[in-house]
Motif scaffolding. Structure first.
Motif, short mmCIF file in Angstrom:
data_model
loop_
_atom_site.label_atom_id
_atom_site.label_comp_id
_atom_site.label_asym_id
_atom_site.label_seq_id
_atom_site.Cartn_x
_atom_site.Cartn_y
_atom_site.Cartn_z
N MET A 81 -39.10 -32.18 4.66
CA MET A 81 -38.29 -33.12 3.75
C MET A 81 -36.99 -32.81 3.85
N SER A 82 -36.48 -33.64 4.71
CA SER A 82 -34.86 -33.13 5.78
C SER A 82 -33.67 -33.63 4.67
N ASN A 83 -34.18 -34.31 3.61
CA ASN A 83 -32.73 -34.58 2.74
C ASN A 83 -32.56 -33.50 1.34
N LEU A 84 -33.39 -32.59 1.64
CA LEU A 84 -33.39 -31.65 0.55
C LEU A 84 -32.82 -30.28 1.09
N PRO A 85 -31.98 -29.61 0.11
CA PRO A 85 -31.17 -28.37 0.65
C PRO A 85 -32.26 -27.45 0.63
#
Ligand code: SAH
Length: 343
Positions: A46-50
């Motif tokens: 989930m690449s757009n999560l910190p």
């Protein structure tokens, strides 16, 4: 160790509530939901999560990922049958079929089945457990991903009795129908039941636009009770009563499945009783020439008998079709799906 939670079985609302508790903004729940419904296999993807949120999620939740341990493709018509291995090493099957109007997936709702119909292979070893909403959704998502065929229709006609796993099936419907997810319209979904009339009454209250298929298979109690044990709990009169109310409440025409079994339910007398039974109710009868199951002595009716039965129904104003059987060479037809150990 605390058991982790099956995150893909949560609705968007539930996910938002869980994120609020973690002091995370709502939009993060939306992002995660979107990833899950794109068949992502790990939180790290989930690449757009910190990064920190990803590891926080990892601690509390797990992402169900079914493994396709066997894939059989029919040489006759391209039908694909999948055998999936689940998280607890149980197995289920689903079937992807291609028609002119799009691709349909037939999914399972339980591991095994406890309904005991005499002609069906799925019930031979009883029920092992219910499937979680995520495990039904995964069949659709991973069936689509693996086959490369965009799924437009779903039939809950694989192994299991969907109304015996009522809450999870309702949640699955919400997930697969959601506009932030696969967005498959209710009118593109069919749910088949062996006739749990009390649950049909409950389903009517929800007033969904899906197609209800009722596996009737006989026009009277005498025949139906010998092939379908469920008839002892809800007899033909009770079942048809619920079907009539279902139509009144939802306005949706019911589809009745009728497997043609030689010398059991295929006489013109049966056809005539069926006509009386369905009188005044908009209905569609789907005749299925029985598929052979090795363990069962029941045999399919001859094609001429099926034709004559259909013509009789039509002549009395009852819409009747004969179901085309797909995937005959890979045991993918109705009643042939079964739980198997090992691939
Ligand atoms: N439990 C649900 C859904 C699973 S079965 C139900 O009973 O409706 C899907 C359909 O296949 C049902 O109509 C079922 O009665 C039918 N079926 C089962 N075994 C079959 C067989 N050997 N030949 C033809 N149809 C069969």
């Amino acid at each position: 160790m605390i058991d982790k939670i099956d995150i893909k079985s949560l609705t968007l609302e539930e996910l938002k509530a869980a994120f609020a508790e973690m002091n995370q903004p709502k939009y993060r729940a939306g992002q995660v939901y979107k990833w899950l419904h794109e068949a992502v296999e790990s939180f790290d993807d989930m690449s757009n999560l910190p990064k920190q949120l990803r590891s926080q999620l990892e601690e509390k939740y797990y992402i169900n990922v079914p493994v396709a341990v066997r894939k059989q493709v029919s040489k006759l018509d391209g039908t694909i049958k999948y055998l999936w291995k689940l998280r607890d090493d149980t197995f289920i099957e689903s079937v992807v079929m291609s028609y002119h109007h799009g691709n349909t997936i037939c999914i399972s709702s339980q591991v095994g089945c406890r309904m005991g119909c005499a002609f069906c292979a799925s019930t031979l070893n009883g029920k092992v457990r219910d499937l979680a909403p995520s495990e039904m959704l995964d069949q659709v998502m991973f069936g689509q991903k693996d086959s490369g065929k965009k799924i437009s229709n779903i039939v809950l006609m694989g192994t299991g009795e969907p109304l015996d796993n009522y809450e999870n099936v309702m949640k699955f419907l919400e997930l697969v129908n959601s506009s932030e997810g696969m967005n498959i319209g209710m009118r593109h979904i069919s749910l088949s039941t062996c006739g749990l009339a009390d649950r049909i009454d409950r389903l009517a209250e929800r007033d969904l636009q899906l197609t209800l298929s009722v596996s009737l298979h006989a026009p009277d109690d005498q025949i139906r009770s010998t092939i379908m044990p469920v008839n002892k709990a809800f007899n033909v009169e009770r079942l048809i009563g619920s079907c009539r109310s279902y139509f009144e409440k939802t306005g949706r025409r019911i589809s009745f499945e009728y497997a043609m079994i030689r010398d059991v339910n295929d006489s013109i007398e049966c056809a005539s009783k069926l006509v009386s039974l369905l009188k005044g109710m908009p209905a569609h009868v789907n005749l299925i020439p029985l598929n052979n199951v090795d363990e069962s002595p029941l045999k399919p009716s001859a094609p001429e008998t099926v034709k004559a039965f259909q013509q009789y129904l039509e002549s009395k104003g009852v819409t009747a079709t004969v179901r085309r059987s797909l995937g005959g060479d890979i045991d993918a037809a109705c009643g042939q799906l079964r739980r198997r150990y090992g691939a």
